[in-house]
Design a protein around this motif. Structure first.
Motif, short mmCIF file in Angstrom:
data_model
loop_
_atom_site.label_atom_id
_atom_site.label_comp_id
_atom_site.label_asym_id
_atom_site.label_seq_id
_atom_site.Cartn_x
_atom_site.Cartn_y
_atom_site.Cartn_z
N GLU A 155 0.84 -1.21 0.00
CA GLU A 155 0.00 0.00 0.00
C GLU A 155 0.88 1.25 0.00
N SER A 156 1.91 1.25 0.83
CA SER A 156 2.83 2.39 0.90
C SER A 156 3.63 2.52 -0.39
N TYR A 157 4.06 1.39 -0.94
CA TYR A 157 4.90 1.39 -2.15
C TYR A 157 4.16 2.01 -3.34
N PHE A 158 2.89 1.68 -3.50
CA PHE A 158 2.15 2.20 -4.65
C PHE A 158 1.78 3.67 -4.49
N LYS A 159 1.98 4.21 -3.29
CA LYS A 159 1.80 5.65 -3.07
C LYS A 159 3.12 6.40 -3.29
N ASP A 160 4.20 5.82 -2.78
CA ASP A 160 5.52 6.46 -2.88
C ASP A 160 6.58 5.36 -2.82
N SER A 161 6.99 4.88 -3.97
CA SER A 161 7.92 3.74 -4.03
C SER A 161 9.28 4.07 -3.44
N LEU A 162 9.81 5.27 -3.72
CA LEU A 162 11.15 5.62 -3.23
C LEU A 162 11.19 5.73 -1.71
N GLU A 163 10.18 6.37 -1.14
CA GLU A 163 10.12 6.53 0.31
C GLU A 163 9.97 5.17 0.99
N THR A 164 9.13 4.31 0.41
CA THR A 164 8.91 2.98 0.99
C THR A 164 10.19 2.16 0.97
N LYS A 165 10.92 2.18 -0.13
CA LYS A 165 12.17 1.42 -0.21
C LYS A 165 13.21 1.98 0.76
N SER A 166 13.19 3.28 0.96
CA SER A 166 14.10 3.90 1.93
C SER A 166 13.75 3.43 3.35
N GLN A 167 12.46 3.37 3.66
CA GLN A 167 12.02 2.92 4.98
C GLN A 167 12.37 1.44 5.20
N LEU A 168 12.24 0.63 4.16
CA LEU A 168 12.59 -0.79 4.28
C LEU A 168 14.09 -0.96 4.48
N ASN A 169 14.87 -0.12 3.84
CA ASN A 169 16.32 -0.16 4.01
C ASN A 169 16.70 0.19 5.45
N THR A 170 16.04 1.21 6.00
CA THR A 170 16.28 1.60 7.39
C THR A 170 15.85 0.49 8.34
N MET A 171 14.72 -0.15 8.03
CA MET A 171 14.24 -1.28 8.84
C MET A 171 15.29 -2.38 8.89
N CYS A 172 15.88 -2.69 7.74
CA CYS A 172 16.90 -3.74 7.69
C CYS A 172 18.13 -3.35 8.52
N ASP A 173 18.52 -2.08 8.46
CA ASP A 173 19.66 -1.60 9.26
C ASP A 173 19.38 -1.80 10.75
N THR A 174 18.18 -1.46 11.17
CA THR A 174 17.80 -1.61 12.57
C THR A 174 17.80 -3.07 12.99
N MET A 175 17.28 -3.93 12.13
CA MET A 175 17.22 -5.36 12.44
C MET A 175 18.62 -5.97 12.54
N LEU A 176 19.54 -5.49 11.70
CA LEU A 176 20.93 -5.96 11.79
C LEU A 176 21.55 -5.52 13.11
#
Length: 338
Positions: A155-176
């Protein structure tokens, strides 16, 4: 949003409760730093702001601030003290961004300070959800949350793909960070493995599989760091997943008792051995359905369930729907992606 309040006296608790109940939707968690198992308790909570009531002679609270700063550099920290405590409060400068309030403080002062931290560190919805699912140590909940997590991402991706991918990247950093992966070489390796491509995000089932692999790895690494014997357990599972697995054989591989292994799994995953194995096998079954369009009867034998009826029973209990319905959904998704 959760705000942790440490060592607040009775009057301060009343004041803070009244202020935040009137002004925000924040949930206040009151704890004493002297409370037994203090760190074990708070590490299970997804804390956004920490408020510490300072008392002269209690410099151990500086170590508490350092603990939260190491745990998450984005956590907002506020120290409340008397005007005469300014010298001691100044000793926290080296810890990082820490806000100070002297008593008596106003409602506006503390609300502005909390809001400042939240604006500086705007909440990433995916990062926050992932942290909560990890800290709860409930792997069944993780599995059952995959579809909702996937829907929110799409849902977020189809509204703003770049922002969503940035948030997922940050999520992965936090999980690491949550699995104490600090070596740059290994972080780079994991980041490559955890990369959310456009193709994966757009595909309902590929995204669910990706999320499962991500949580599975984080849960495993965090568990192994606490209980090194679990490395042998996961190796046994990976090597034997297409066979019939047993707790007795798993405990033998780990060189521990069955009761000990069960207790450790419950402690780190919130479920028993058999249910964990069922989850691992169900995700393999879904992959076989999606990638190969395998028949239900074939998959049940591949995963050593013996009787297809038993496989279907377990599948419905874990998934909430039958394999037939899931395969129909997968057919629709495959056609959609063509």
């Amino acid at each position: 949003m959760k705000i942790l309040v440490i060592d607040a006296d009775y009057l301060t608790q009343i004041v803070l409760t009244k202020i935040f109940n009137e002004s925000t939707k924040a949930q206040l968690l009151f704890f004493s730093s002297q409370q037994e198992e203090f760190y074990n308790i708070v590490q299970k909570e997804n804390i956004r702001v920490v408020i510490i009531n300072f008392k002269k002679g209690k410099q151990h609270k500086f170590s508490i601030l350092e603990y939260f700063r190491k745990r998450d550099k984005n956590i907002g920290m506020i120290v409340i003290g008397e005007p005469s405590h300014r010298y001691f409060l100044g000793q926290t400068v080296g810890i990082g961004k820490v806000g100070y309030l002297t008593k008596p403080f106003s409602k506006d002062e503390i609300i502005q300070l909390v809001s400042k931290y939240l604006l500086e560190n705007e909440i990433n919805p995916f990062e926050e959800s992932a942290q909560e699912l990890i800290l709860k140590k409930d792997f069944m909940l993780v599995y059952q949350s995959l579809e909702k997590f996937q829907e929110r991402i799409q849902e977020s991706y189809f509204k703003d793909s770049l922002e969503t991918k940035s948030q997922l990247n940050t999520m992965c950093d936090t999980m690491l960070t949550m699995m104490n992966c600090t070596d740059e070489k290994y972080r780079k390796k994991y980041k490559t493995k955890m990369f959310f491509s456009d193709k994966i995000i757009k595909d309902k089932f590929l995204l669910q599989f990706m999320l499962f692999d991500l949580f599975k790895e984080i849960y495993r690494q965090r568990s192994i760091q606490k209980r090194p014997q679990l490395y042998q357990l996961f190796d046994y599972i990976d090597q034997s997943i297409y066979q019939e697995l047993s707790l007795s054989e798993a405990s033998r591989c780990c060189d521990v008792s069955q009761s000990y292994l069960s207790r450790v799994l419950k402690e780190n995953y919130g479920l028993g051995f058999n249910n964990y194995i069922h989850i691992e096998k169900m995700i393999l079954a879904k992959r076989a359905f999606y990638y190969n369009d395998d028949k239900i009867i074939d998959v049940s034998f591949q995963l050593a369930y013996g009787e297809p009826s038993y496989f279907c029973k377990v599948f419905k209990r874990i998934e909430g729907q039958t394999p037939t319905l899931v395969k129909e959904e997968m057919d629709k998704e495959r056609n959609l992606q063509r």
